[in-house]
Design a protein around this motif. Sequence first.
Motif, PDB file in Angstrom:
ATOM      1  N   GLU A  48       0.501   7.056   7.596  1.00  0.00           N
ATOM      2  CA  GLU A  48       0.683   6.114   6.406  1.00  0.00           C
ATOM      3  C   GLU A  48       1.597   6.952   5.363  1.00  0.00           C
ATOM      4  O   GLU A  48       2.476   6.233   4.774  1.00  0.00           O
ATOM      5  CB  GLU A  48      -0.594   5.407   5.958  1.00  0.00           C
ATOM      6  CG  GLU A  48      -0.183   4.318   5.092  1.00  0.00           C
ATOM      7  CD  GLU A  48      -1.264   3.523   4.408  1.00  0.00           C
ATOM      8  OE1 GLU A  48      -1.127   2.530   4.034  1.00  0.00           O
ATOM      9  OE2 GLU A  48      -2.473   4.173   4.440  1.00  0.00           O
ATOM     10  N   GLN A  49       0.911   8.094   5.041  1.00  0.00           N
ATOM     11  CA  GLN A  49       1.536   8.698   3.847  1.00  0.00           C
ATOM     12  C   GLN A  49       2.916   9.245   4.318  1.00  0.00           C
ATOM     13  O   GLN A  49       3.746   9.356   3.454  1.00  0.00           O
ATOM     14  CB  GLN A  49       0.723   9.907   3.709  1.00  0.00           C
ATOM     15  CG  GLN A  49      -0.643   9.885   2.999  1.00  0.00           C
ATOM     16  CD  GLN A  49      -1.601  10.886   2.659  1.00  0.00           C
ATOM     17  OE1 GLN A  49      -1.747  11.873   3.736  1.00  0.00           O
ATOM     18  NE2 GLN A  49      -2.413  10.920   1.848  1.00  0.00           N
ATOM     19  N   THR A 105       0.814  -1.158   0.028  1.00  0.00           N
ATOM     20  CA  THR A 105       0.139  -0.079  -0.102  1.00  0.00           C
ATOM     21  C   THR A 105       0.818   1.345  -0.058  1.00  0.00           C
ATOM     22  O   THR A 105       0.222   2.514   0.147  1.00  0.00           O
ATOM     23  CB  THR A 105      -0.875   0.104   1.357  1.00  0.00           C
ATOM     24  OG1 THR A 105      -0.080   0.126   2.527  1.00  0.00           O
ATOM     25  CG2 THR A 105      -1.999  -1.102   1.130  1.00  0.00           C
ATOM     26  N   ALA A 106       2.342   1.168   0.038  1.00  0.00           N
ATOM     27  CA  ALA A 106       2.959   2.390   0.226  1.00  0.00           C
ATOM     28  C   ALA A 106       3.064   3.276  -0.910  1.00  0.00           C
ATOM     29  O   ALA A 106       2.862   4.455  -0.964  1.00  0.00           O
ATOM     30  CB  ALA A 106       4.539   1.810   0.651  1.00  0.00           C
ATOM     31  N   ALA A 125      -0.247   5.334  -0.988  1.00  0.00           N
ATOM     32  CA  ALA A 125      -0.216   6.486   0.103  1.00  0.00           C
ATOM     33  C   ALA A 125       0.814   7.463  -0.201  1.00  0.00           C
ATOM     34  O   ALA A 125       0.844   8.586   0.034  1.00  0.00           O
ATOM     35  CB  ALA A 125       0.648   5.671   1.355  1.00  0.00           C
TER      36      ALA A 125
END
Length: 215
Positions: A69-70, A50-51, A54
Motif C-alpha cells: 500500500e505504501q 487512505t493513500a 500510506a
Amino acid sequence: MTLFRLDASIRTHGSASREIADIVEAEWLAAHPGDPIERRHIGVDALPATAWAAAVTAGTTAPEEHTAEQRAALALAATLVDELLAADAVLFAVPLYNYGVSQHFKTYVDLVSTDQRAFGEPFLAGKRVVLVTVRGGAYGGGTPREGWDHATPYLRRIIADCWGADLTVVEREFTLVGVNPALDPFTDQAATMHAEALQAAREAGRALGAVPVPA
C-alpha cells in the motif's frame, strides 16, 4: 504544448464548473490546435482516501520495509506531480462543497505534498494555472454569508503561494438559482454573474494559451 486539466466536480452532466472549464479549454485549444490535453477527473475517479496516510508513513519507514500500500501511494503521488510538471499549462475546476474545499481536491493536495519535489517547494513556479471555482450561493461582501466560502482562499494559498503558480481564478456564484426555489428572487443577478464568468473564462483561456515571452 500540453494542457493538464483536473476536474473535482462529482457531476459529469450539468456541472457548472465543467461548463466554465470547457470554455477555458476551448480557448487554449484555439491557440494550440491538435496539441494534447491530459485529464484527471478526481470527482468521479476518486483518489484512494487512505493513500495520503500510506505515503506519509512511508516517509518514516525504510524503503525495504514499505508495504504494498505504501509503495502504491508513493507511486501515485509521483504520478500526480509528474502530470503537473509535464504540462505547459494547468486547468483546475474545483467547486465549493458545503462551504469548503472538495474532499477530492483536498486528498489530491495532501497526496501531491508527500512527493519530495512538491513538499515545501514552489514546484510550479511561474507556470500558468487557471482555477475555475463555482459556488451555489453568494458569499461576497455585504451578503448574509460573507466569509462562508472557506475554499477559495485555501485554493489560492496552495496553488499560488505554496506551489508558486502564476494563478488566474475564474469564479461564478449563485449556480443554484433556478434549482433552489428560495433563490428565485436573484434570477437576474445570477444571470449577470453567469455571463460575467463565461467572459472571464474566455479571457483566462486566451491568456493561458498565449506563448510566454522569453525573459
